[in-house]
Write a protein that holds these residues in place. Structure first.
Motif, PDB file in Angstrom:
ATOM      1  N   GLY A 151       0.784  -1.225   0.000  1.00 46.73           N
ATOM      2  CA  GLY A 151       0.000   0.000   0.000  1.00 46.73           C
ATOM      3  C   GLY A 151       0.813   1.271   0.000  1.00 46.73           C
ATOM      4  N   ILE A 152       1.927   1.275  -0.721  1.00 44.65           N
ATOM      5  CA  ILE A 152       2.776   2.459  -0.819  1.00 44.65           C
ATOM      6  C   ILE A 152       2.128   3.492  -1.726  1.00 44.65           C
ATOM      7  N   LYS A 153       2.216   4.760  -1.344  1.00 44.37           N
ATOM      8  CA  LYS A 153       1.564   5.836  -2.085  1.00 44.37           C
ATOM      9  C   LYS A 153       2.600   6.828  -2.628  1.00 44.37           C
ATOM     10  N   GLU A 154       2.344   7.300  -3.842  1.00 44.89           N
ATOM     11  CA  GLU A 154       3.197   8.336  -4.434  1.00 44.89           C
ATOM     12  C   GLU A 154       3.136   9.597  -3.586  1.00 44.89           C
ATOM     13  N   GLY A 155       4.284  10.263  -3.473  1.00 49.00           N
ATOM     14  CA  GLY A 155       4.346  11.512  -2.716  1.00 49.00           C
ATOM     15  C   GLY A 155       4.566  11.324  -1.226  1.00 49.00           C
ATOM     16  N   GLU A 156       4.408  10.108  -0.716  1.00 45.38           N
ATOM     17  CA  GLU A 156       4.632   9.861   0.705  1.00 45.38           C
ATOM     18  C   GLU A 156       6.091   9.457   0.939  1.00 45.38           C
ATOM     19  N   THR A 157       6.561   9.703   2.151  1.00 48.42           N
ATOM     20  CA  THR A 157       7.934   9.392   2.519  1.00 48.42           C
ATOM     21  C   THR A 157       7.955   8.172   3.442  1.00 48.42           C
ATOM     22  N   TYR A 158       8.865   7.268   3.167  1.00 51.20           N
ATOM     23  CA  TYR A 158       8.992   6.039   3.952  1.00 51.20           C
ATOM     24  C   TYR A 158      10.454   5.847   4.355  1.00 51.20           C
ATOM     25  N   THR A 159      10.663   5.238   5.502  1.00 50.46           N
ATOM     26  CA  THR A 159      12.019   4.840   5.865  1.00 50.46           C
ATOM     27  C   THR A 159      12.322   3.498   5.191  1.00 50.46           C
ATOM     28  N   VAL A 160      13.604   3.200   5.084  1.00 52.47           N
ATOM     29  CA  VAL A 160      14.008   1.894   4.562  1.00 52.47           C
ATOM     30  C   VAL A 160      13.455   0.780   5.450  1.00 52.47           C
ATOM     31  N   HIS A 161      13.400   1.036   6.733  1.00 53.54           N
ATOM     32  CA  HIS A 161      12.811   0.077   7.679  1.00 53.54           C
ATOM     33  C   HIS A 161      11.353  -0.229   7.312  1.00 53.54           C
ATOM     34  N   ASP A 162      10.587   0.829   7.025  1.00 51.07           N
ATOM     35  CA  ASP A 162       9.193   0.631   6.602  1.00 51.07           C
ATOM     36  C   ASP A 162       9.126  -0.254   5.360  1.00 51.07           C
ATOM     37  N   LEU A 163       9.976   0.050   4.396  1.00 56.03           N
ATOM     38  CA  LEU A 163       9.933  -0.667   3.118  1.00 56.03           C
ATOM     39  C   LEU A 163      10.252  -2.143   3.296  1.00 56.03           C
ATOM     40  N   TRP A 164      11.224  -2.463   4.160  1.00 54.81           N
ATOM     41  CA  TRP A 164      11.548  -3.878   4.369  1.00 54.81           C
ATOM     42  C   TRP A 164      10.447  -4.614   5.104  1.00 54.81           C
ATOM     43  N   ASP A 252      -1.674   7.244   4.819  1.00 57.89           N
ATOM     44  CA  ASP A 252      -1.770   8.563   4.191  1.00 57.89           C
ATOM     45  C   ASP A 252      -1.464   9.676   5.194  1.00 57.89           C
ATOM     46  N   THR A 253      -0.987  10.783   4.665  1.00 57.51           N
ATOM     47  CA  THR A 253      -0.798  11.987   5.467  1.00 57.51           C
ATOM     48  C   THR A 253      -2.031  12.881   5.294  1.00 57.51           C
ATOM     49  N   LYS A 254      -2.650  13.250   6.406  1.00 55.88           N
ATOM     50  CA  LYS A 254      -3.867  14.075   6.358  1.00 55.88           C
ATOM     51  C   LYS A 254      -3.714  15.285   7.270  1.00 55.88           C
ATOM     52  N   GLU A 255      -4.544  16.279   7.001  1.00 59.55           N
ATOM     53  CA  GLU A 255      -4.525  17.486   7.833  1.00 59.55           C
ATOM     54  C   GLU A 255      -5.602  17.384   8.889  1.00 59.55           C
ATOM     55  N   GLU A 256      -5.200  17.606  10.129  1.00 61.36           N
ATOM     56  CA  GLU A 256      -6.138  17.623  11.242  1.00 61.36           C
ATOM     57  C   GLU A 256      -5.846  18.845  12.105  1.00 61.36           C
ATOM     58  N   LYS A 257      -6.807  19.757  12.169  1.00 59.39           N
ATOM     59  CA  LYS A 257      -6.672  20.974  12.952  1.00 59.39           C
ATOM     60  C   LYS A 257      -5.433  21.769  12.544  1.00 59.39           C
ATOM     61  N   GLY A 258      -5.249  21.846  11.230  1.00 57.11           N
ATOM     62  CA  GLY A 258      -4.150  22.643  10.689  1.00 57.11           C
ATOM     63  C   GLY A 258      -2.787  21.970  10.749  1.00 57.11           C
ATOM     64  N   LYS A 259      -2.738  20.720  11.221  1.00 61.02           N
ATOM     65  CA  LYS A 259      -1.475  20.003  11.297  1.00 61.02           C
ATOM     66  C   LYS A 259      -1.516  18.747  10.419  1.00 61.02           C
ATOM     67  N   ARG A 262       0.273  11.752  10.044  1.00 65.41           N
ATOM     68  CA  ARG A 262       0.485  10.524   9.275  1.00 65.41           C
ATOM     69  C   ARG A 262      -0.280   9.386   9.934  1.00 65.41           C
ATOM     70  N   GLU A 263      -1.212   8.815   9.195  1.00 60.00           N
ATOM     71  CA  GLU A 263      -1.957   7.667   9.694  1.00 60.00           C
ATOM     72  C   GLU A 263      -1.108   6.411   9.549  1.00 60.00           C
ATOM     73  N   SER A 264      -1.517   5.342  10.191  1.00 57.35           N
ATOM     74  CA  SER A 264      -0.837   4.056  10.046  1.00 57.35           C
ATOM     75  C   SER A 264      -1.870   2.937  10.099  1.00 57.35           C
ATOM     76  N   PHE A 265      -1.476   1.794   9.627  1.00 58.65           N
ATOM     77  CA  PHE A 265      -2.357   0.621   9.684  1.00 58.65           C
ATOM     78  C   PHE A 265      -1.506  -0.606   9.972  1.00 58.65           C
ATOM     79  N   GLU A 266      -2.149  -1.645  10.466  1.00 55.91           N
ATOM     80  CA  GLU A 266      -1.403  -2.845  10.842  1.00 55.91           C
ATOM     81  C   GLU A 266      -1.249  -3.779   9.653  1.00 55.91           C
ATOM     82  N   ILE A 267      -0.064  -4.332   9.525  1.00 53.77           N
ATOM     83  CA  ILE A 267       0.164  -5.381   8.535  1.00 53.77           C
ATOM     84  C   ILE A 267       0.598  -6.641   9.278  1.00 53.77           C
TER      85      ILE A 267
END
Length: 426
Positions: A151-164, A252-259, A262-267
């Motif tokens: 579920g990788i998304k264009e424009g988002e930033t991931y660490t190498v740890h995330d990718l592995w 996904d990265t979303k705006e909440e109260k002007g900030k 980054r959301e997350s989900f379990e794999i």
């Protein structure tokens, strides 16, 4: 100087025996893997042959070149399980490299996502796990239709740890392609993987796609996948990722109260012997490694487990039975057999060391004992281009010298003292 332990001598014998086998691979006696009959495009078709080839590789031992089940039952060793339907499988000791039993070990078959083990063993050391990468559209180009994705998304930033985590837990082809892009692209990554396979003496393997997606000419074997897994297990990060049951993955990265938040989900790991399923319990002592499934390859799996200090590797390729989770059930049966047979079944072959390890073992040093020097001399004469009979006599002589000098040699490469099991990451 303390006397060498029985285990040290045993491992030393295995190391030098592997070196001698490695030397024989390059001799005119030709124990190397047979060349594909018509190049890569002919090695894999839409429907692989249901019969093993008449001629297979002898890497690791001549019995591994034979079709059908191969085992040498000693006193008290249990018989092989009768209901294993896989086209190809192997049971090996991960530390000593002894092959306890196999069936069509060198049969070249499509590997599916078990090819990701070679991808990880090749690429994982190149990037620190804290390095970050922002995904661009070209990173995700060329991913095959129907691929498994994390579920990788264009424009988002991931660490190498995330990718592995995405590679090991969800078998994400998208994560593989992003890491390949970081490694100068898919083409360079495939080239690196093929070179690494050759270094490991995984000579049945030909990589076309780094993620294991079905491609003409993409093949490996149960023997090669086990070699790759054994190499990967030398790396701490490889062990940890392959044993992780579940983890949080960035969404996904979303705006909440002007900030920006980054959301997350379990794999969860798709290796059912590690994570369990309704008809497959978690296997006692399981510690990884990797599963795969495609239309062309069927189900494939390499697993490692430890019981009572014994670490076994089992690879199963393409069970003929289409029952749910069959590849895991057959792996569990072979692991059960291996733990019961260990120390009773006589080895029928070995997992050879990488070429560089064999070469390093063959180099005499200032502290080399006479026994070691004679073994090195024997190896040099084999590499020098001796004929078939000369090779046979040279190897036989080397084995005799080995028995005298083995106590001075120590295998420092293969022990797995911190093998991890069923890790969950926040």
């Amino acid at each position: 100087m303390p006397a060498p332990t029985k285990q040290t001598v045993r491992r030393s014998l295995l190391v030098v025996s592997a070196v001698l086998s490695s030397c024989a691979l390059s001799a005119p006696l030709a124990l190397a893997a047979p060349t594909p009959s018509a190049g890569p495009s002919a090695s894999a078709s839409a429907s692989p042959s249901v019969s093993p080839p008449a001629r297979m590789s002898s890497v690791g031992g001549t019995r591994l070149a034979r079709a059908g089940a191969q085992v040498d039952l000693g006193v008290g060793a249990p018989v092989l399980p009768k209901d294993v339907t896989a086209r190809s499988w192997i049971v090996a000791d991960a530390e000593s490299g002894e092959v306890l039993a196999a069936q069509n070990a060198h049969w070249r078959l499509p590997p599916a996502s078990t090819m990701k083990m070679l991808f990880a063993d090749t690429v994982l050391p190149k990037f620190p796990k804290t390095e970050k990468h922002t995904v661009v559209p070209t990173d995700l180009a060329g991913i095959g239709s129907g691929s498994s994705m994390v579920g990788i998304k264009e424009g988002e930033t991931y660490t190498v740890h995330d990718l592995w985590l995405g590679v090991f837990l969800r078998s994400g082809n998208d994560a593989v392609h992003v890491l390949s892009a970081m490694n100068h692209g898919v083409e360079d990554t495939v080239r690196d993987m093929n070179a690494h396979a050759e270094e490991l003496q995984a000579l049945d393997t030909h990589v076309v796609s780094p993620d294991g997606y079905d491609a003409p000419g993409q093949v490996s074997s149960a023997y090669d996948l086990t070699l790759v897994a054994r190499s990967g297990l030398q790396k701490k990060d490889f062990r940890e990722y392959s044993s992780t049951v579940r983890a949080k993955f960035p969404g996904d990265t979303k705006e909440e109260k002007g900030k920006k938040v980054r959301e997350s989900f379990e794999i969860q790991n798709t290796n059912r012997l590690l994570s369990g399923d309704s008809d497959v319990p978690v296997y006692q002592g399981i510690a990884g490694i990797k599963n795969g499934n495609t239309t062309n390859a069927g189900a494939t799996f390499t697993g490692v487990a430890e019981r009572n200090g014994r670490v076994l590797l089992v690879t199963v390729m393409h069970p003929e039975t289409s029952a749910r989770n069959e590849v895991y059930k057959e792996t569990a049966k072979l692991l059960d057999w291996g733990f019961k047979a260990a120390g009773k079944a006589r080895p029928i072959g070995e997992l050879v060391p990488p070429r560089s390890a064999a070469r390093a073992s063959a180099q005499p040093s200032a502290g080399t004992t006479p026994g070691e020097a004679d073994v090195v001399s024997t190896q040099a004469s084999v590499r020098g281009g001796a004929g078939g009979l000369e090779v046979a006599f040279a190897i036989a002589g080397g084995v005799l010298v080995l028995l005298a000098g083995a106590a001075f040699l120590v295998n420092r490469r293969w022990p797995l003292p911190d093998l991890v099991r069923r890790r969950s990451r926040p």
